[in-house]
Scaffold this motif. Sequence first.
Motif, PDB file in Angstrom:
ATOM      1  N   THR A 182      -0.654  -6.692   3.586  1.00  0.00           N
ATOM      2  CA  THR A 182      -1.690  -7.456   4.303  1.00  0.00           C
ATOM      3  C   THR A 182      -3.077  -6.855   4.103  1.00  0.00           C
ATOM      4  OG1 THR A 182      -0.055  -8.054   5.993  1.00  0.00           O
ATOM      5  CG2 THR A 182      -2.386  -8.365   6.555  1.00  0.00           C
ATOM      6  N   ILE A 183      -3.164  -5.526   4.149  1.00  0.00           N
ATOM      7  CA  ILE A 183      -4.454  -4.854   3.969  1.00  0.00           C
ATOM      8  C   ILE A 183      -5.022  -5.136   2.579  1.00  0.00           C
ATOM      9  CG2 ILE A 183      -5.623  -2.623   3.914  1.00  0.00           C
ATOM     10  CD1 ILE A 183      -4.755  -3.493   6.686  1.00  0.00           C
ATOM     11  N   THR A 184      -4.149  -5.124   1.574  1.00  0.00           N
ATOM     12  CA  THR A 184      -4.601  -5.389   0.199  1.00  0.00           C
ATOM     13  C   THR A 184      -5.190  -6.792   0.084  1.00  0.00           C
ATOM     14  OG1 THR A 184      -2.781  -4.000  -0.579  1.00  0.00           O
ATOM     15  CG2 THR A 184      -3.946  -5.307  -2.225  1.00  0.00           C
ATOM     16  N   TRP A 185      -4.515  -7.776   0.676  1.00  0.00           N
ATOM     17  CA  TRP A 185      -5.010  -9.150   0.608  1.00  0.00           C
ATOM     18  C   TRP A 185      -6.320  -9.307   1.365  1.00  0.00           C
ATOM     19  CZ3 TRP A 185      -3.787 -12.183  -3.045  1.00  0.00           C
ATOM     20  CH2 TRP A 185      -2.509 -12.182  -3.607  1.00  0.00           C
ATOM     21  N   ILE A 186      -6.479  -8.552   2.454  1.00  0.00           N
ATOM     22  CA  ILE A 186      -7.753  -8.573   3.188  1.00  0.00           C
ATOM     23  C   ILE A 186      -8.871  -8.033   2.301  1.00  0.00           C
ATOM     24  CG2 ILE A 186      -9.031  -7.537   5.117  1.00  0.00           C
ATOM     25  CD1 ILE A 186      -6.466  -7.685   6.753  1.00  0.00           C
ATOM     26  N   VAL A 187      -8.592  -6.940   1.559  1.00  0.00           N
ATOM     27  CA  VAL A 187      -9.574  -6.362   0.644  1.00  0.00           C
ATOM     28  C   VAL A 187      -9.947  -7.367  -0.443  1.00  0.00           C
ATOM     29  CG1 VAL A 187      -9.927  -4.600  -1.130  1.00  0.00           C
ATOM     30  CG2 VAL A 187      -8.918  -3.970   1.069  1.00  0.00           C
ATOM     31  N   VAL A 188      -8.937  -8.043  -1.011  1.00  0.00           N
ATOM     32  CA  VAL A 188      -9.179  -9.052  -2.047  1.00  0.00           C
ATOM     33  C   VAL A 188     -10.064 -10.171  -1.506  1.00  0.00           C
ATOM     34  CG1 VAL A 188      -8.078 -10.868  -3.430  1.00  0.00           C
ATOM     35  CG2 VAL A 188      -7.083  -8.567  -3.366  1.00  0.00           C
ATOM     36  N   PHE A 189      -9.753 -10.622  -0.289  1.00  0.00           N
ATOM     37  CA  PHE A 189     -10.537 -11.694   0.338  1.00  0.00           C
ATOM     38  C   PHE A 189     -11.980 -11.252   0.567  1.00  0.00           C
ATOM     39  CE2 PHE A 189     -12.160 -13.703   4.214  1.00  0.00           C
ATOM     40  CZ  PHE A 189     -12.097 -15.045   3.851  1.00  0.00           C
TER      41      PHE A 189
ATOM     42  N   SER B 142      -5.476  -5.316 -10.718  1.00  0.00           N
ATOM     43  CA  SER B 142      -4.863  -6.521 -10.179  1.00  0.00           C
ATOM     44  C   SER B 142      -5.683  -7.082  -9.028  1.00  0.00           C
ATOM     45  CB  SER B 142      -3.438  -6.200  -9.707  1.00  0.00           C
ATOM     46  OG  SER B 142      -2.894  -7.284  -8.988  1.00  0.00           O
ATOM     47  N   ALA B 143      -6.188  -6.194  -8.172  1.00  0.00           N
ATOM     48  CA  ALA B 143      -7.014  -6.640  -7.044  1.00  0.00           C
ATOM     49  C   ALA B 143      -8.298  -7.302  -7.534  1.00  0.00           C
ATOM     50  CB  ALA B 143      -7.340  -5.458  -6.132  1.00  0.00           C
ATOM     51  N   VAL B 144      -8.864  -6.773  -8.617  1.00  0.00           N
ATOM     52  CA  VAL B 144     -10.104  -7.335  -9.174  1.00  0.00           C
ATOM     53  C   VAL B 144      -9.893  -8.761  -9.661  1.00  0.00           C
ATOM     54  CG1 VAL B 144     -11.761  -7.161 -11.072  1.00  0.00           C
ATOM     55  CG2 VAL B 144     -11.168  -5.123  -9.745  1.00  0.00           C
ATOM     56  N   ILE B 145      -8.828  -8.991 -10.436  1.00  0.00           N
ATOM     57  CA  ILE B 145      -8.607 -10.338 -10.972  1.00  0.00           C
ATOM     58  C   ILE B 145      -8.167 -11.299  -9.856  1.00  0.00           C
ATOM     59  CG2 ILE B 145      -8.067  -9.490 -13.276  1.00  0.00           C
ATOM     60  CD1 ILE B 145      -5.140 -10.041 -12.731  1.00  0.00           C
ATOM     61  N   SER B 146      -7.485 -10.791  -8.837  1.00  0.00           N
ATOM     62  CA  SER B 146      -7.116 -11.642  -7.697  1.00  0.00           C
ATOM     63  C   SER B 146      -8.369 -12.103  -6.960  1.00  0.00           C
ATOM     64  CB  SER B 146      -6.196 -10.884  -6.735  1.00  0.00           C
ATOM     65  OG  SER B 146      -4.975 -10.536  -7.354  1.00  0.00           O
ATOM     66  N   ALA B 147      -9.329 -11.194  -6.783  1.00  0.00           N
ATOM     67  CA  ALA B 147     -10.581 -11.541  -6.116  1.00  0.00           C
ATOM     68  C   ALA B 147     -11.372 -12.551  -6.932  1.00  0.00           C
ATOM     69  CB  ALA B 147     -11.413 -10.280  -5.877  1.00  0.00           C
ATOM     70  N   GLU B 148     -11.384 -12.390  -8.256  1.00  0.00           N
ATOM     71  CA  GLU B 148     -12.121 -13.335  -9.108  1.00  0.00           C
ATOM     72  C   GLU B 148     -11.478 -14.717  -9.063  1.00  0.00           C
ATOM     73  OE1 GLU B 148     -14.949 -12.882 -10.416  1.00  0.00           O
ATOM     74  OE2 GLU B 148     -15.073 -10.740  -9.975  1.00  0.00           O
ATOM     75  N   ALA B 149     -10.144 -14.766  -9.075  1.00  0.00           N
ATOM     76  CA  ALA B 149      -9.452 -16.058  -9.001  1.00  0.00           C
ATOM     77  C   ALA B 149      -9.756 -16.746  -7.673  1.00  0.00           C
ATOM     78  CB  ALA B 149      -7.942 -15.849  -9.165  1.00  0.00           C
TER      79      ALA B 149
ATOM     80  N   LEU C 156     -15.579   0.829  -8.467  1.00  0.00           N
ATOM     81  CA  LEU C 156     -15.682   0.981  -7.017  1.00  0.00           C
ATOM     82  C   LEU C 156     -14.353   1.396  -6.402  1.00  0.00           C
ATOM     83  CD1 LEU C 156     -18.014  -1.985  -5.992  1.00  0.00           C
ATOM     84  CD2 LEU C 156     -18.596   0.364  -6.576  1.00  0.00           C
ATOM     85  N   TYR C 157     -13.255   0.857  -6.951  1.00  0.00           N
ATOM     86  CA  TYR C 157     -11.941   1.265  -6.459  1.00  0.00           C
ATOM     87  C   TYR C 157     -11.675   2.738  -6.790  1.00  0.00           C
ATOM     88  CZ  TYR C 157     -10.414  -3.437  -5.159  1.00  0.00           C
ATOM     89  OH  TYR C 157     -10.286  -4.655  -4.543  1.00  0.00           O
ATOM     90  N   VAL C 158     -12.080   3.157  -7.997  1.00  0.00           N
ATOM     91  CA  VAL C 158     -11.926   4.562  -8.377  1.00  0.00           C
ATOM     92  C   VAL C 158     -12.741   5.449  -7.449  1.00  0.00           C
ATOM     93  CG1 VAL C 158     -12.357   6.270 -10.195  1.00  0.00           C
ATOM     94  CG2 VAL C 158     -11.443   4.017 -10.786  1.00  0.00           C
ATOM     95  N   ALA C 159     -13.995   5.037  -7.181  1.00  0.00           N
ATOM     96  CA  ALA C 159     -14.873   5.827  -6.324  1.00  0.00           C
ATOM     97  C   ALA C 159     -14.298   5.986  -4.929  1.00  0.00           C
ATOM     98  CB  ALA C 159     -16.255   5.174  -6.258  1.00  0.00           C
ATOM     99  N   LEU C 160     -13.772   4.897  -4.370  1.00  0.00           N
ATOM    100  CA  LEU C 160     -13.255   4.944  -3.004  1.00  0.00           C
ATOM    101  C   LEU C 160     -11.881   5.608  -2.922  1.00  0.00           C
ATOM    102  CD1 LEU C 160     -14.521   1.602  -1.520  1.00  0.00           C
ATOM    103  CD2 LEU C 160     -14.924   3.881  -0.636  1.00  0.00           C
TER     104      LEU C 160
ATOM    105  N   SER D 239       6.761  -3.182 -12.558  1.00  0.00           N
ATOM    106  CA  SER D 239       6.820  -3.570 -11.142  1.00  0.00           C
ATOM    107  C   SER D 239       6.077  -4.855 -10.811  1.00  0.00           C
ATOM    108  CB  SER D 239       6.273  -2.426 -10.274  1.00  0.00           C
ATOM    109  OG  SER D 239       6.953  -1.214 -10.527  1.00  0.00           O
ATOM    110  N   GLY D 240       5.478  -5.517 -11.806  1.00  0.00           N
ATOM    111  CA  GLY D 240       4.803  -6.777 -11.554  1.00  0.00           C
ATOM    112  C   GLY D 240       3.321  -6.617 -11.219  1.00  0.00           C
ATOM    113  N   ILE D 241       2.593  -7.730 -11.271  1.00  0.00           N
ATOM    114  CA  ILE D 241       1.152  -7.712 -11.034  1.00  0.00           C
ATOM    115  C   ILE D 241       0.834  -7.367  -9.583  1.00  0.00           C
ATOM    116  CG2 ILE D 241      -0.940  -9.128 -10.979  1.00  0.00           C
ATOM    117  CD1 ILE D 241       0.131 -10.707 -13.305  1.00  0.00           C
ATOM    118  N   PHE D 242       1.629  -7.871  -8.665  1.00  0.00           N
ATOM    119  CA  PHE D 242       1.313  -7.708  -7.248  1.00  0.00           C
ATOM    120  C   PHE D 242       2.087  -6.560  -6.604  1.00  0.00           C
ATOM    121  CE2 PHE D 242       0.605 -12.274  -8.177  1.00  0.00           C
ATOM    122  CZ  PHE D 242      -0.758 -12.310  -7.940  1.00  0.00           C
ATOM    123  N   GLN D 243       2.415  -5.562  -7.389  1.00  0.00           N
ATOM    124  CA  GLN D 243       3.097  -4.391  -6.838  1.00  0.00           C
ATOM    125  C   GLN D 243       2.216  -3.693  -5.816  1.00  0.00           C
ATOM    126  OE1 GLN D 243       2.908  -0.815  -9.638  1.00  0.00           O
ATOM    127  NE2 GLN D 243       2.650  -2.499 -11.097  1.00  0.00           N
TER     128      GLN D 243
END
Length: 305
Positions: free
Chosen positions: A221-228, A18-25, A78-82, A213-217
């Motif tokens: 704030t930290i998650t959105w910072i990572v996406v940005f 979900s974070a990947v597609i949010s970043a691409e959008a 990268l998310y798996v690695a971290l 639980s939905g796409i943005f489960q």
Amino acid sequence: MRYSRTLKEEGPRYLPSSAVISAEALKVLICILLTLRDTSYSVRAMNQLLREEIVTKFGETLKLAIPAGIYTLQNNLLYVALSELDAATYQITYQLKILTTALFSVSMLGKRLGLYQWLSLLLLMAGVALVQWPTDSGEDTEQKIVTGSSQFMGLMAVLMACVSSGFAGVYFEKILKETKQSVWIRNIELGLFSFVFGVIGMIVYDGKKVRESGIFQGYNTITWIVVFLQAVGGLVIAVVIKYADNILKGFATSISIILSAVFSYFLLDDFNPTSVFFPGAVLVITATFLYSYEPKPAHSSTIKV
């Protein structure tokens, strides 16, 4: 990214897909705004330009499906690695992408590497080997096996990310050099394909969790910072390619390695460096500078009569 994947909160953890597609959008949206700026803020002119470059020249656009799919895979890795490695070890190991990029540049672009470049690749491999050097400790044997297994997963993920990054980067460079399209339009095309592949991947691997639980489960704030940061980081690379040079990239990479180690040790408290970690880090940083070093040609002295 590491902090967001280890942060303990109530409820489910956010999905990397979900974070990947949010970043691409977000990346596509930013590129559209930059394209709008390039067309003097004329929506009609921008629409016409996008239609001509993306729809009319669909054959050229389709070429970006390959790097888009690979970049989507890489971002998930990268998310798996971290999730399994501390930030400092991840950052150092990820510099192996210099090696994979060099090898693909030689094979795909016919690039010739000089003595300094080959020497830097040897230093890079030696540095990464030292960073990953095991250390004895008094931990329980079972705990060692679990930790070793998790670290192995993280290392495999980051190594696969290095290979995919090298190939996709060189392939994208080849496309950019063969066409005269705007960097922002190319990134829009790349982002659209990446978004589609990302959605498919999310449905296949996380479809059940999304339905529950939905796409943005798990987003906070930290998650959105990572996406940005992921979205802007992808565009910064394009800007670096266009406006900066390899020496500046070397400075940025080296400083980021040092900062990652410092933050990982003092803020995340998940990094215990071994006695050979710092020599290994120094070798990787040296290799980064050395790979970017281009000796100036000697000027022959002339005597005027």
